[in-house]
Design a protein around this motif. Structure first.
Motif, short mmCIF file in Angstrom:
data_model
loop_
_atom_site.label_atom_id
_atom_site.label_comp_id
_atom_site.label_asym_id
_atom_site.label_seq_id
_atom_site.Cartn_x
_atom_site.Cartn_y
_atom_site.Cartn_z
N ALA A 137 0.58 -1.35 0.02
CA ALA A 137 -0.15 -0.09 0.14
C ALA A 137 1.13 1.16 0.20
N ASN A 138 1.80 0.90 0.89
CA ASN A 138 3.07 2.65 0.01
C ASN A 138 3.42 2.99 -1.04
N TYR A 139 3.67 1.55 -1.37
CA TYR A 139 4.81 1.73 -3.05
C TYR A 139 3.46 2.96 -3.72
N ILE A 140 2.20 2.20 -3.58
CA ILE A 140 1.42 3.51 -4.76
C ILE A 140 0.78 4.50 -3.78
N CYS A 151 9.38 -1.51 8.53
CA CYS A 151 7.74 -1.25 8.29
C CYS A 151 7.12 -2.20 9.86
N LEU A 152 6.18 -1.19 9.94
CA LEU A 152 5.43 -1.23 11.08
C LEU A 152 3.95 -1.48 10.68
N MET A 153 3.67 -2.82 11.44
CA MET A 153 2.41 -3.34 10.77
C MET A 153 1.17 -3.45 11.90
N GLY A 288 -4.94 -1.39 8.62
CA GLY A 288 -5.91 -0.69 8.76
C GLY A 288 -5.95 0.19 10.32
N VAL A 289 -5.11 -0.29 11.04
CA VAL A 289 -4.90 0.65 12.62
C VAL A 289 -3.91 2.17 12.10
N GLY A 290 -2.94 1.63 10.72
CA GLY A 290 -2.39 2.90 10.28
C GLY A 290 -3.16 3.90 9.92
N ALA A 291 -4.63 4.22 9.81
CA ALA A 291 -5.73 5.09 10.12
C ALA A 291 -5.49 5.86 10.72
N PRO A 313 0.26 5.06 4.35
CA PRO A 313 -0.57 5.29 2.82
C PRO A 313 -1.41 5.76 3.44
N VAL A 314 -1.85 6.72 2.23
CA VAL A 314 -2.87 7.96 1.58
C VAL A 314 -3.98 6.66 2.67
#
Length: 352
Positions: A137-140, A151-153, A288-291, A313-314
């Motif tokens: 998701a970060n590459y896009i 990466c923090l997943m 998802g928690v990255g939001a 990611p956006v």
């Protein structure tokens, strides 16, 4: 020549093809998603059919209902994805699909649909890990982002710190020993009477909280890169139940705020500490928690103070989507992994 032989040749030829267009399918939980992605970075279409309103009635995802709705929606989502990209099947080079991790029945809908599509179109089939997809998701979101990085997943099913040495070279540094952070958010939201999904509900409520609540809790595993959220969940549940049994007033806003502060402190501190330990100058957030607004704020601040660049990611790519699957599938192709035959099946759990 058999389908397997021909698709294998086509797959190998993609490694040197200038432009690779992948149609990707994601159905690991309650989102039916199909995307078309070019060269791992350019999203030509990304269609997501959400079931949130359905599962809100039950306070969480009901696996059987999720599977039925995937079956109901997936053909229409495919048509919409092709229309949005202004493409036909003739423009597609390969079919990628999430094969794990996730709900078994939900995954099987996507996997079987992908196998049928690949066979009917005589195209290579690529089996993709949902975990790797979240990293993609970060590459896009960032055209300039390249490994190596940390990466923090943080998602509904996973909480981990991953050393991403290359696009398809991953090393697990730490992970949860019990509940994932997303699961903990959902369970705390439920005890507070908040709607599903719990993460966004707590995020909104926490902004109103003003006072720190003293739970009977101490953060465990402080000297490792592993996480444990079960004790925090239990502490919140016990606090609420004790107040209710004594008929004492309590503030849901303060509880949500305190809970979120504890969680985001631990996530941000350990992620940045791992960066410094491994010598990484880039920290990527995935899942998802990255939001979560507070987590994004703390990660940004901590990274700035420690000379680390943060990538998040956006928001539309934080939660489950097929564009992230198409992105990482491209890098699978370039290193020659992920090729699958028609015996491919779903797996509820996969490793990093």
């Amino acid at each position: 020549m058999s389908y397997l032989e021909e698709s294998k040749i086509k797959y190998e030829n993609l490694r040197t093809k200038k432009d690779v267009v992948i149609l990707s399918i994601e159905s690991s939980c309650d989102e039916t998603a199909i995307a078309i992605v070019k060269n791992g970075r350019q999203v030509l279409s990304n269609i997501v059919s959400s079931q949130i309103d359905i599962h809100k009635l039950y306070g969480g995802v009901v696996p059987e209902i999720a599977s039925r709705n995937h079956i109901k929606n997936i053909s229409d989502v495919l048509k919409e994805a092709l229309q949005a990209a202004d493409m036909t099947f003739a423009d597609i080079d390969a079919i990628a699909v999430t094969y794990g991790a996730g709900l078994m029945g939900a995954l099987l809908v996507g996997v079987n649909f992908a196998k049928t599509l690949a066979y009917a179109l005589n195209l290579p089939l690529i089996a993709v890990s949902h975990v790797h997809g979240h990293i993609g998701a970060n590459y896009i979101s960032y055209e300039e982002l390249e490994p190596p990085f940390l990466c923090l997943m943080v998602s509904g099913g996973h909480t981990a710190i991953i050393d991403v040495k290359d696009y398809c070279d991953f090393n697990l540094i730490g992970s949860t020993v019990d509940d994932s952070v997303g699961e903990c958010f959902d369970k705390v939201a439920r005890v507070l009477g908040l709607p599903y999904p719990g993460g966004p509900a707590i995020d909104r409520l926490a902004k109103v909280g003003k006072n720190i609540v003293k739970f009977n809790y101490k953060t465990p595993l402080k000297d490792t890169f592993n996480f444990s959220f079960s004790g925090l969940k239990t502490a919140v549940v016990n606090y609420v139940h004790n107040k209710e049994q004594k008929d004492e007033a309590f503030s849901k806003e303060d509880i949500a705020c305190t809970f979120q502060e504890i969680v985001t402190d631990e996530l941000s501190e350990k992620a940045v500490k791992a960066c410094k330990s491994l010598g990484h100058k880039k920290l990527v957030i995935a899942g998802g928690v990255g939001a979560n607004a507070r987590l994004r704020e703390k990660i940004s601040d901590a990274c700035e103070k420690n000379g680390v660049k943060a990538f998040m990611p956006v928001l539309k790519y934080c939660t489950d989507n097929a564009a992230m699957i198409g992105s990482i599938a491209y890098y699978y192709v370039k290193v020659g992994i992920g090729f699958a035959d028609l015996t491919l099946t779903a797996k509820p759990t996969v490793g990093i």
